[in-house]
Each structure stands twice: as structure tokens, then as C-alpha cells.
Design an enzyme around this catalytic site. Sequence first.
Site, short mmCIF file in Angstrom:
data_model
loop_
_atom_site.label_atom_id
_atom_site.label_comp_id
_atom_site.label_asym_id
_atom_site.label_seq_id
_atom_site.Cartn_x
_atom_site.Cartn_y
_atom_site.Cartn_z
N GLN A 1 -42.43 -72.68 -38.71
CA GLN A 1 -43.43 -71.69 -38.35
C GLN A 1 -44.68 -71.92 -39.20
O GLN A 1 -44.64 -72.60 -40.23
CB GLN A 1 -42.91 -70.27 -38.54
N VAL A 2 -45.81 -71.36 -38.76
CA VAL A 2 -47.10 -71.62 -39.40
C VAL A 2 -47.71 -70.30 -39.87
O VAL A 2 -47.72 -69.30 -39.14
CB VAL A 2 -48.07 -72.32 -38.42
N SER B 1 -39.48 -74.36 -32.68
CA SER B 1 -38.05 -74.61 -32.84
C SER B 1 -37.66 -75.01 -34.26
O SER B 1 -36.59 -74.68 -34.74
CB SER B 1 -37.61 -75.71 -31.87
N ASP C 1 -46.10 -85.22 -28.76
CA ASP C 1 -45.66 -83.86 -28.42
C ASP C 1 -46.87 -83.02 -28.00
O ASP C 1 -47.08 -81.93 -28.52
CB ASP C 1 -44.96 -83.24 -29.62
N ALA D 1 -47.50 -68.47 -35.61
CA ALA D 1 -46.83 -69.27 -34.57
C ALA D 1 -45.47 -69.70 -35.11
O ALA D 1 -45.34 -70.03 -36.29
CB ALA D 1 -47.66 -70.50 -34.21
#
Length: 510
Positions: free
Chosen positions: A139-140, A136, A290, A133
Site C-alpha cells: 500500500q502507498v 495486492s 504492469d 492506495a
Amino acid sequence: MRGPHNIWRLIRTGATFERSGAMRLALEALDAPRSLRIAARVLGWPFAWLGYAGDPNLPPISRALTALGPAYIKFGQIMSTRPDVMGDELADELKMLQDALPPFDMETAKKSVAHELGQPVEEIFSRFDPPIAAASLAQVHQAVERETGRTVAVKVLRPGIERAFLRDVDAFYFAARMVELLSPSARRLRPMDVIEHFESVVVGELDLRMEAAAADEFRSNTLKDEGFQVPEVIWHLSARRVMTLDWAEGTKFGDVPALAAQGADLIRLSERVLQMFLKIALRDGFFHGDMHQGNLKLAPNGDVIALDFGIMGRIDAYTRRVYAEILIGFLRRDYHRVAEVHFEAGYVPADRDMDAFAQALRSVGEPIFGQDARRISMAKLLAHLFDVTERFGMETRTELILLQRTMVVVEGVARSLNPAMNMWETAKPVVEDYIRDNLGPQAVLRDIATTVRVLSRFGPLLPGMAEDALIRANKPANRRSHRSEMLPWWGWLFTGGGLVAFIGLIVSAF
């Protein structure tokens, strides 16, 4: 940095929207007046060549936002949860901004992890996969810790993201200042304060140590909440630009067909998401800020899993009570009480007419009660709310910006699962429970006990403070000039300071 050079940045923003074809689509989605659409096209067309090209493989609005940078992508993420405002097609397009952006290369990610953790990636992890994933700011990667064999999620910040984000915010400040100068009526919206709040919230995302602390606190608060999970932070594998959590297996909320295939009751799931958010926010005053579809998963056992804790919000106990009273007033259709709460909290200037404000609130609330959500135009409702706030001189409350924004996002997530969901009916049991527990007789006794405990902590200091005050009052110069103003000891006892001291001494004796 907030100088005229930002004019160039804002021109390129408009030019990028025009060049990508996003300008027309955005104005149509927001149902902008025809005159505004024409003006935007006429003014934007000559500058289109100045815009960023972006990725031609992406749809127009996603192409423009990704080309402009992380702060713009954040805005797109919010809009992706509101198909009722943006339209289903555009909202679906924007969902890719949640976690499907182009990743940066593996070599850069490994170097960043090695630098932050002080060891080569191969020594820390037996497996370190390509990113699963990308959003903005980061990333993972899925990985397996060599020492324990457990599967983990490793979050790595994008290279140079701090500078890119601050550049965007710098332009936002400039735009906000121009709005304040050119549109005095917009000053009540406090655009500079709004951007300052936005900056303070997102800057926390740029230090993953702070996000790890937020995740740990959120997990601690919700550990006993049935049906809700927060992954555990692995502290020795976390640093400023890297954060490692236990891997959370589940189906993403953005994939509604997969949730249905898993056997999830989508109607009940939509209610659970909204109710969980409200319960946690009102109970703890510390909430996930979020909660879009990309940050929620459904575990195989049916638990809701929250991810990504870079944006978290806090509201104090008083504000929580005010917010709950406003909600319960709407739910009970007691518009006069809702108006009173707004005036008591200072949300509406005292010189305005309370009865007229209550009438305006009725015009907002009545059309949505008992209605299938699909019959409610959120765009028109928001426009009407804006008219009401303007008429009664209501200023933006920065302490509520994140809570209100997240409510909008969470409602959007819930309605993506069940388009007919009515937020008010779903919220009612949670708010009523909070009101019962926090505004009844037991809550009054709790408040008194808390006040007494606070006073007792200052008990040892109060005798000395009283003695100092008496010594100053009895100095020779003061005795001559202020003799008539001096109080006897029993008079001093019943002044504010004396009464507090007296209570503190009694409490400390216990």
C-alpha cells in the site's frame, strides 16, 4: 512443497468461487459452453461450504479473488483492463483490485517503515498520512520528508505477503503439472514454464530494493521522452520492504470522467499510451510490465506518469526485431512475410506448411483491419488465435509472455479511453519508425561496428589462444597420429577460429 496437499488448495479455490457466486458470473463472462457451466455448478455445489467467505461487501468475483490471495488478485487486475473480453460491468467491478483493496492498519505500516529505515517514522517524516492506495502486495502513503519538506510517496509491503504469495504459486505449479499429465495436447503451452516465469516476475515485487533499481533505470531511459514522466527514487528512504519516491500529482487513468473534466483529449490520450509503450519496449528492450489504469496518471501539464515498477520486462535486441517484423508484416498485410519470420525465429516447427500458416494468419488479420474496435469480439478472436497455435504446434514463448500480456493490458487501458481505438492503426507509425532505424542499411553498419568492438575487446587474448592451439597441435604424439589432419598456417587462418583471431588482431591494431 508441490505435493498432494495442493489438491486441497485447488478444491478451496473452486469452492470459494462457488460460495461467492463468482463461478456462474465468470463462466458467463467468458462465454463458456453450456455443458461446462452445468458441469462446474454440479461439481462445485457440494463443496461450496469449503470455500472462503471473503468480504460480503464486495461483488462476487472481487470477493472470491481477494479471499484467495495475492496471486489471484494479480489475475483479476489483468482482466480488469479487458472489458471487451469480460464485459463492461465485470471489468469495472475488477478495477478495485488495482489499488482499492482493504489496507492494513497504520500502526503496522509505521512499525515496518521504522524497522526498515532504522528510525521512528516521526523523526523521518513531519507528516505520514493513512494509505491512499492499497493493492495486492503493498500500500502507498503520502508523506512529507522532515529534512527537505518535499512530498513523497512511501510504498510499504503487506505483512506476511511473501509467504502468502509463495503458497499460491505452489498451488499453481501443482495445477500446471496436473494439466501436463492429464492433457498431453496442452504441453505445447508449457504451463510449468509459464508459472515459473510468473513466479520470477512477481518475486521481484517482494524486494522493493529491486523495484527501486528498476524505477531508477526506467527513469534514466525515458528522461528525454516528451510527455512521459517517471518519479525519482529517494534512495536513502528505501529498503527491502519500503520504497520512497517523489510524489506524482495527477489524475488516475481509471477515472475517465475526471480525465475528461481535466480537458484531456481521450482519443489522443489512448493513442499516446499505446504508442509510448511500444516505443519504449522496442527502443530500450526494458518496459513497464504492469501498465493498468491504477499505475498511470495524467499530470496537470498533460504528461503521462507511470507508477509501480515491481513488474518490469526485458527483451533482447534480436527478439525485438522479430517482434517488430511480425507487427509490421501484419500492418502491411504481408502474411507470407509474417509466416516466414515465425519460421525463421523457430516459433513454428520447421515441418509445418508455411503457406498454410500464412493463410491461417490472414484469417486472423483480415477481419480486424479497418474495423471499429467495438465491432470486434476479442473473445472470439482469442479463441481463433488459440486454434491456430494448436493446429501449427506453436509452443508458448516464455521470453514473450510478459510483453504479450502487457500489450493486452495496455490495449485495454487505451480502449477504456477510446472504445473505438484500433490497435493496429495506432501502432503502425511507431513500428515503422523502429523498422526504418533498425533494419535498414544504417542498422547493418551499426551491427558490424558493434561486432568489431566486441572482437576488439578480445584482441589481446587471441594471439595467446592461437599459440596454445598450435603448441597442442604440434606435440610429438599428435604429429605422428594426426599429421594428415594438420592444416598449414594459411589453412588455419581461414577456419572459424583463425578468421576471428585475424579480424580481432586487425581491429586491435586500430
